[in-house]
Design an enzyme around this catalytic site. Structure first.
Site, PDB file in Angstrom:
ATOM      1  N   HIS A 140       3.429 -15.349-106.873  1.00 45.09           N
ATOM      2  CA  HIS A 140       2.030 -15.781-106.804  1.00 45.09           C
ATOM      3  C   HIS A 140       1.111 -14.606-107.111  1.00 45.09           C
ATOM      4  CE1 HIS A 140       2.792 -19.522-104.447  1.00 45.09           C
ATOM      5  NE2 HIS A 140       3.861 -18.860-104.068  1.00 45.09           N
ATOM      6  N   TYR A 171       2.682 -16.129 -97.303  1.00 44.93           N
ATOM      7  CA  TYR A 171       3.678 -15.463 -98.158  1.00 44.93           C
ATOM      8  C   TYR A 171       4.677 -14.649 -97.333  1.00 44.93           C
ATOM      9  CZ  TYR A 171      -0.168 -16.191-101.512  1.00 44.93           C
ATOM     10  OH  TYR A 171      -1.179 -16.722-102.268  1.00 44.93           O
ATOM     11  N   HIS A 228       4.357 -19.742-109.423  1.00 40.84           N
ATOM     12  CA  HIS A 228       3.766 -20.900-108.749  1.00 40.84           C
ATOM     13  C   HIS A 228       3.469 -22.037-109.742  1.00 40.84           C
ATOM     14  CE1 HIS A 228       0.302 -22.251-105.827  1.00 40.84           C
ATOM     15  NE2 HIS A 228       1.090 -23.240-106.144  1.00 40.84           N
ATOM     16  N   LYS A 271      -2.303 -24.970-110.949  1.00 36.22           N
ATOM     17  CA  LYS A 271      -2.979 -23.690-110.755  1.00 36.22           C
ATOM     18  C   LYS A 271      -2.492 -22.751-111.838  1.00 36.22           C
ATOM     19  CE  LYS A 271      -3.641 -24.011-105.825  1.00 36.22           C
ATOM     20  NZ  LYS A 271      -3.500 -23.395-104.510  1.00 36.22           N
ATOM     21  N   CYS A 296      -1.800 -19.671-111.267  1.00 37.73           N
ATOM     22  CA  CYS A 296      -1.034 -18.680-110.506  1.00 37.73           C
ATOM     23  C   CYS A 296       0.402 -18.546-111.004  1.00 37.73           C
ATOM     24  CB  CYS A 296      -1.054 -19.102-109.038  1.00 37.73           C
ATOM     25  SG  CYS A 296      -0.139 -18.036-107.942  1.00 37.73           S
TER      26      CYS A 296
HETATM   27 ZN    ZN Z   1       0.249 -19.298-105.996  1.00 40.14          ZN
END
Ligand code: ZN
Length: 153
Positions: free
Chosen positions: A10, A39, A115, A135, A137
């Site tokens: 991420h 995380y 991600h 996303k 990410c």
């Molecule tokens: Zn992420």
């Protein structure tokens, strides 16, 4: 030991100038009502790796894939205007490579991905394509980067 099938990379979606670490991200996640940082690892701008949630505890980092995964967060990933930018430092990439080497030795069957690669495959073609990313990410193709990093060893 918890079965780990994915190592998910991420970004913190904070501008490059924000030198934050696990303490700041934990505070942000607790402000959302979570009990801890989502995380398992945070990699600071200078490459230092900070421990987040214990590996044995399920994280909170990717909807639908928290069970059986570990979340690794690179600090950065956006421009000052908060749009996506791949702005990670050489020290961060070096630490990510070292960390993934350690974790993939511990969990040899785990898939290494970003991600965005875990977004739903809306058209069911078996591939998660850019138009399907929920996303951005972590802003880069983690699997391709890892393949290249491991090939030149
Ligand atoms: Zn992420």
């Amino acid at each position: 030991m918890r079965a780990i099938s994915k190592l998910v990379v991420h970004c913190s979606a904070t501008p490059a100038a924000r030198d934050i670490g696990v303490a700041e991200i934990r505070a942000m996640h607790k402000a959302k009502g979570w009990h801890d940082v989502g995380y398992h690892y945070v990699i600071r701008r200078d490459g230092r790796v900070e421990k987040g949630r214990p590996d044995e505890v399920t994280g909170a980092h990717v909807v639908g894939h928290n069970t059986g995964s570990l979340g690794i967060c690179l600090v950065g990933g956006v421009k000052p205007d908060m749009t996506a930018e791949t702005n990670f430092t050489p020290a961060q990439y070096a630490s990510l490579e070292t960390l993934l080497t350690t974790l993939s030795a511990r969990y040899p069957k785990a898939r290494i991905c970003g991600h965005r690669d875990l977004s739903p495959d809306r058209n069911g073609d078996g591939k998660v394509t850019p138009g399907e990313w929920v996303k951005f990410c972590p802003t880069f193709d983690v699997a391709a980067w890892w393949a290249k990093a491991t090939a030149i060893r």
